[in-house]
Design a protein around this motif. Structure first.
Motif, PDB file in Angstrom:
ATOM      1  N   LEU A  74       4.456   8.581  12.152  1.00 33.07           N
ATOM      2  CA  LEU A  74       3.963   7.996  13.399  1.00 33.07           C
ATOM      3  C   LEU A  74       4.834   8.480  14.543  1.00 33.07           C
ATOM      4  O   LEU A  74       6.043   8.250  14.552  1.00 33.07           O
ATOM      5  N   GLU A  75       4.209   9.118  15.516  1.00 33.87           N
ATOM      6  CA  GLU A  75       4.994   9.652  16.629  1.00 33.87           C
ATOM      7  C   GLU A  75       5.556   8.539  17.495  1.00 33.87           C
ATOM      8  O   GLU A  75       6.671   8.595  17.955  1.00 33.87           O
ATOM      9  N   ASP A  76       4.747   7.529  17.706  1.00 37.18           N
ATOM     10  CA  ASP A  76       5.224   6.416  18.502  1.00 37.18           C
ATOM     11  C   ASP A  76       4.863   5.127  17.792  1.00 37.18           C
ATOM     12  O   ASP A  76       3.699   4.750  17.758  1.00 37.18           O
ATOM     13  N   ALA A  77       5.835   4.482  17.172  1.00 34.28           N
ATOM     14  CA  ALA A  77       5.552   3.264  16.416  1.00 34.28           C
ATOM     15  C   ALA A  77       5.477   2.042  17.319  1.00 34.28           C
ATOM     16  O   ALA A  77       5.232   0.950  16.856  1.00 34.28           O
ATOM     17  N   GLY A  78       5.653   2.186  18.616  1.00 33.41           N
ATOM     18  CA  GLY A  78       5.539   1.040  19.511  1.00 33.41           C
ATOM     19  C   GLY A  78       6.809   0.222  19.558  1.00 33.41           C
ATOM     20  O   GLY A  78       7.749   0.438  18.791  1.00 33.41           O
ATOM     21  N   ALA A  79       6.840  -0.747  20.460  1.00 35.37           N
ATOM     22  CA  ALA A  79       8.034  -1.575  20.636  1.00 35.37           C
ATOM     23  C   ALA A  79       7.820  -3.023  20.214  1.00 35.37           C
ATOM     24  O   ALA A  79       8.708  -3.841  20.369  1.00 35.37           O
ATOM     25  N   ILE A  80       6.624  -3.344  19.693  1.00 31.82           N
ATOM     26  CA  ILE A  80       6.333  -4.711  19.262  1.00 31.82           C
ATOM     27  C   ILE A  80       6.233  -4.685  17.732  1.00 31.82           C
ATOM     28  O   ILE A  80       5.440  -3.940  17.170  1.00 31.82           O
ATOM     29  N   PHE A  81       7.068  -5.516  17.098  1.00 31.39           N
ATOM     30  CA  PHE A  81       7.154  -5.474  15.632  1.00 31.39           C
ATOM     31  C   PHE A  81       6.790  -6.827  15.047  1.00 31.39           C
ATOM     32  O   PHE A  81       7.336  -7.858  15.437  1.00 31.39           O
ATOM     33  N   VAL A  82       5.859  -6.807  14.081  1.00 35.15           N
ATOM     34  CA  VAL A  82       5.475  -8.009  13.331  1.00 35.15           C
ATOM     35  C   VAL A  82       5.759  -7.722  11.859  1.00 35.15           C
ATOM     36  O   VAL A  82       5.364  -6.676  11.333  1.00 35.15           O
ATOM     37  N   THR A  83       6.448  -8.649  11.213  1.00 33.57           N
ATOM     38  CA  THR A  83       6.831  -8.441   9.815  1.00 33.57           C
ATOM     39  C   THR A  83       6.490  -9.676   9.006  1.00 33.57           C
ATOM     40  O   THR A  83       6.651 -10.803   9.478  1.00 33.57           O
ATOM     41  N   ILE A  84       6.004  -9.451   7.790  1.00 32.62           N
ATOM     42  CA  ILE A  84       5.800 -10.550   6.828  1.00 32.62           C
ATOM     43  C   ILE A  84       6.695 -10.249   5.630  1.00 32.62           C
ATOM     44  O   ILE A  84       6.592  -9.178   5.020  1.00 32.62           O
ATOM     45  N   ASP A  85       7.567 -11.192   5.286  1.00 31.57           N
ATOM     46  CA  ASP A  85       8.487 -10.936   4.180  1.00 31.57           C
ATOM     47  C   ASP A  85       7.895 -11.434   2.857  1.00 31.57           C
ATOM     48  O   ASP A  85       6.753 -11.886   2.796  1.00 31.57           O
TER      49      ASP A  85
END
Lengths: 140, 138
Positions: free
Chosen positions: B54-65
């Motif tokens: 991914l060239e630009d993964a963006g600056a907003i991150f959502v994670t589910i553990d």
């Protein structure tokens, strides 16, 4: 006395206007350590997908809209049982990139127990083959 | 002509070019690296043969553990509705205009956990960049 004056003049001449550069390499190495700690050299891998927002209008869900049903231990494409490899082959055969945008929608319906790794693979396959993922809303 | 041998001769290491070497290394790291922006907990990602860089993964991150906990920009989110509102606000503030939300999910999480999050991303008007590792499931 004259000898002392001559020595002082020589020292003043020698010390004229020099910038001490001895600590430049120390500053440089500190900057290197900063960048080593804060920088990541590996890049992220994945896929990018657009998903239509809002609830799915039942009228839009025509009989012709391809639908992928994900169950806990099976995959169905247009209500027929299939394998992941066959699903990929079917998506490739549809030649989605050559279709208008409205005809590239693939509906995805997921059962509660489907693990994320299966869901990810299916969405990735749809995106790679030019499809637009639309999620089926649960009936209230 | 006899040459005098120095007594107790010291070996001098020339360090004049150390500064140049150091600055070259700095330039290398500045050009090749990117700053870590994802402060969410790391999770084992699913394997897929079709993933691309991914060239630009963006600056907003959502994670589910692995325990089904949802994190947005390293802060835990309890409610899906709150997640959607927070995402909408962050996407409106996104200066780049790409509206990309980077989504990481534990590979064994179930649909009752991740699908509401995916719907929230879609409802907020984001484009989902789902992260995965290159490989094939056994």
């Amino acid at each position: 006395m004259n000898e002392v004056r001559r020595q002082r003049r020589r020292m003043r001449k020698k010390a004229g206007g020099q910038i001490p550069t001895d600590s430049f390499s120390d500053i440089a190495f500190l900057l290197i350590i900063f960048f080593i700690l804060t920088v990541v050299l590996t890049r992220s891998t994945g896929f990018l997908t657009e998903m239509p927002a809002g609830s799915t209008d039942p009228q839009m869900q025509t009989d012709k809209t391809p639908t992928v049903n994900l169950l806990a231990d099976a995959i169905r494409f247009n209500d027929e049982p299939t394998t992941f490899a066959d699903l990929v082959a079917s998506l490739a055969a549809m030649e989605l990139p050559s279709r208008p945008e409205g005809e590239r929608v693939i509906l995805v319906e997921t059962a509660a127990a489907v693990p994320y790794r299966t869901y990810f693979r299916v969405l990735s396959a749809i995106s790679v083959h030019g499809g637009v993922v639309a999620l089926v809303e649960d009936a209230e | 002509m006899r040459q005098r041998r120095r007594r107790g001769g010291r070996v001098m290491v020339p360090v004049a070019s150390m500064g140049d070497i150091a600055f070259l290394l700095i330039i290398f790291f500045m050009i090749c690296g990117e700053f870590v922006r994802d402060r969410n907990p790391p999770v084992p990602l699913p394997l897929d043969p079709y993933v691309e860089e991914l060239e630009d993964a963006g600056a907003i991150f959502v994670t589910i553990d692995g325990e089904g906990r949802i994190f947005l920009q390293s802060e835990r989110v309890e409610d899906i509705g709150a997640l959607e509102h927070a995402l909408a606000a962050l996407l409106d503030q996104d200066a780049s205009g790409s509206r990309i939300v980077t989504f990481k999910c534990h590979r064994d999480a179930t649909a009752d956990v991740y699908e509401p999050v995916v719907r929230a991303i879609a409802a907020a008007g984001g484009r989902m960049a789902a992260l995965g590792d290159l490989g094939d499931e056994p």
